[in-house]
Design a protein around this motif. Structure first.
Motif, short mmCIF file in Angstrom:
data_model
loop_
_atom_site.label_atom_id
_atom_site.label_comp_id
_atom_site.label_asym_id
_atom_site.label_seq_id
_atom_site.Cartn_x
_atom_site.Cartn_y
_atom_site.Cartn_z
N ALA A 39 0.88 -1.08 0.06
CA ALA A 39 0.25 -0.05 0.07
C ALA A 39 1.04 1.06 -0.06
N GLY A 40 2.01 1.17 0.78
CA GLY A 40 2.87 2.40 0.99
C GLY A 40 3.52 2.64 -0.49
N ARG A 41 3.88 1.56 -1.31
CA ARG A 41 4.60 1.88 -2.53
C ARG A 41 3.82 2.16 -3.78
N GLU A 42 2.41 1.84 -3.61
CA GLU A 42 1.36 2.10 -4.51
C GLU A 42 0.51 3.44 -4.02
N ARG A 43 1.00 3.96 -3.04
CA ARG A 43 0.35 5.17 -2.42
C ARG A 43 -1.04 4.95 -2.34
N ARG A 44 -1.43 4.09 -1.45
CA ARG A 44 -3.04 3.96 -1.56
C ARG A 44 -3.00 3.51 -0.17
N THR A 45 -4.32 3.27 0.68
CA THR A 45 -4.62 3.00 1.83
C THR A 45 -4.52 1.54 1.90
N ALA A 46 -4.25 1.24 2.84
CA ALA A 46 -4.10 -0.41 3.10
C ALA A 46 -5.59 -0.95 2.94
N GLU A 47 -5.74 -2.25 2.32
CA GLU A 47 -6.99 -2.68 2.19
C GLU A 47 -7.68 -3.22 3.69
N PRO A 48 -8.83 -2.32 4.24
CA PRO A 48 -9.19 -2.69 5.61
C PRO A 48 -9.38 -4.10 6.03
N GLY A 49 -10.19 -5.13 4.94
CA GLY A 49 -10.20 -6.33 5.10
C GLY A 49 -9.10 -7.25 5.41
N VAL A 50 -8.09 -6.82 4.52
CA VAL A 50 -6.78 -7.74 4.92
C VAL A 50 -6.36 -7.50 6.22
N VAL A 51 -5.93 -6.02 6.31
CA VAL A 51 -5.52 -5.68 7.71
C VAL A 51 -6.40 -6.06 8.86
N ARG A 52 -7.54 -5.96 8.96
CA ARG A 52 -8.46 -6.58 10.17
C ARG A 52 -8.40 -7.99 10.21
N ARG A 53 -8.49 -8.86 9.25
CA ARG A 53 -8.36 -10.36 9.26
C ARG A 53 -6.83 -10.72 9.90
N ALA A 54 -5.85 -9.99 9.18
CA ALA A 54 -4.57 -10.27 9.85
C ALA A 54 -4.36 -9.98 11.26
N LEU A 55 -5.15 -8.79 11.58
CA LEU A 55 -4.87 -8.48 13.22
C LEU A 55 -5.70 -9.32 14.12
N GLU A 56 -6.94 -10.02 13.31
CA GLU A 56 -7.81 -10.89 14.40
C GLU A 56 -6.88 -12.12 14.68
N THR A 57 -6.12 -12.57 13.25
CA THR A 57 -5.57 -13.83 13.68
C THR A 57 -4.32 -13.74 14.70
N VAL A 58 -3.51 -12.37 14.39
CA VAL A 58 -2.40 -12.39 15.22
C VAL A 58 -2.73 -12.28 16.52
N THR A 59 -4.02 -11.61 17.07
CA THR A 59 -4.47 -11.47 18.45
C THR A 59 -5.04 -12.53 19.02
N LEU A 60 -5.38 -13.49 18.42
CA LEU A 60 -6.13 -14.71 18.92
C LEU A 60 -5.33 -15.49 19.91
N GLY A 61 -5.50 -15.59 21.06
CA GLY A 61 -4.53 -16.22 22.08
C GLY A 61 -3.45 -15.46 22.67
N LEU A 62 -3.52 -14.06 22.43
CA LEU A 62 -2.54 -13.28 23.13
C LEU A 62 -3.17 -12.80 24.64
N GLY A 63 -2.24 -12.79 25.44
CA GLY A 63 -2.97 -12.23 26.75
C GLY A 63 -3.11 -10.78 27.11
N ALA A 64 -3.91 -10.45 27.61
CA ALA A 64 -4.13 -9.01 28.05
C ALA A 64 -2.89 -8.27 28.60
N GLY A 65 -2.79 -7.23 28.08
CA GLY A 65 -1.44 -6.67 28.58
C GLY A 65 -0.28 -7.08 27.96
N SER A 66 -0.15 -8.10 27.01
CA SER A 66 1.09 -8.65 26.34
C SER A 66 1.65 -7.63 25.49
N THR A 67 2.87 -7.65 25.02
CA THR A 67 3.55 -6.57 23.98
C THR A 67 2.78 -6.73 22.49
N GLY A 68 2.63 -8.08 22.33
CA GLY A 68 1.81 -8.41 21.13
C GLY A 68 0.60 -7.73 20.77
#
Length: 108
Positions: A67-96
């Protein structure tokens, strides 16, 4: 309706900013977001995260970079799904979780 015209010195004591420049909020959120995504991926690897979380972090970084190279906003759906997957199982207050939340905040 009134129009107010000011023809004085804008660098006076009542002005905010540096030399008449008013900066509100982050000025380079794209670079900061990409840096946080890299930090998140590194943290996940160090913590021994599962392959799904590592893949999601890589997908997030790739989308932000492209998105940065193409000078556009990041695709919200891709970002949201990625963040949801990343945060699964992460503890409250964790660095991640804090990194993921900050990325989400910066992207709006």
């Amino acid at each position: 309706m009134s129009t107010y015209n000011f023809h004085g010195n804008i660098t006076g004591p009542g002005n905010f900013g540096d030399n008449g420049t008013i900066n509100i909020g982050q000025q380079d959120t794209a670079a900061q977001t990409l840096r946080l995504a890299a930090e998140l991926a590194q943290w996940l690897r160090a913590e021994g995260a599962g392959q799904a979380q590592l893949d999601a972090a890589r997908t997030l970084r790739e989308e932000l970079d492209q998105a940065g190279r193409e000078r556009r906003t990041a695709e919200p759906g891709v970002v949201r799904r990625a963040l949801e997957t990343v945060t699964l199982g992460l503890g409250a207050g964790s660095t991640g979780l804090a990194l993921a939340q900050e990325i989400s905040r910066l992207l709006g």
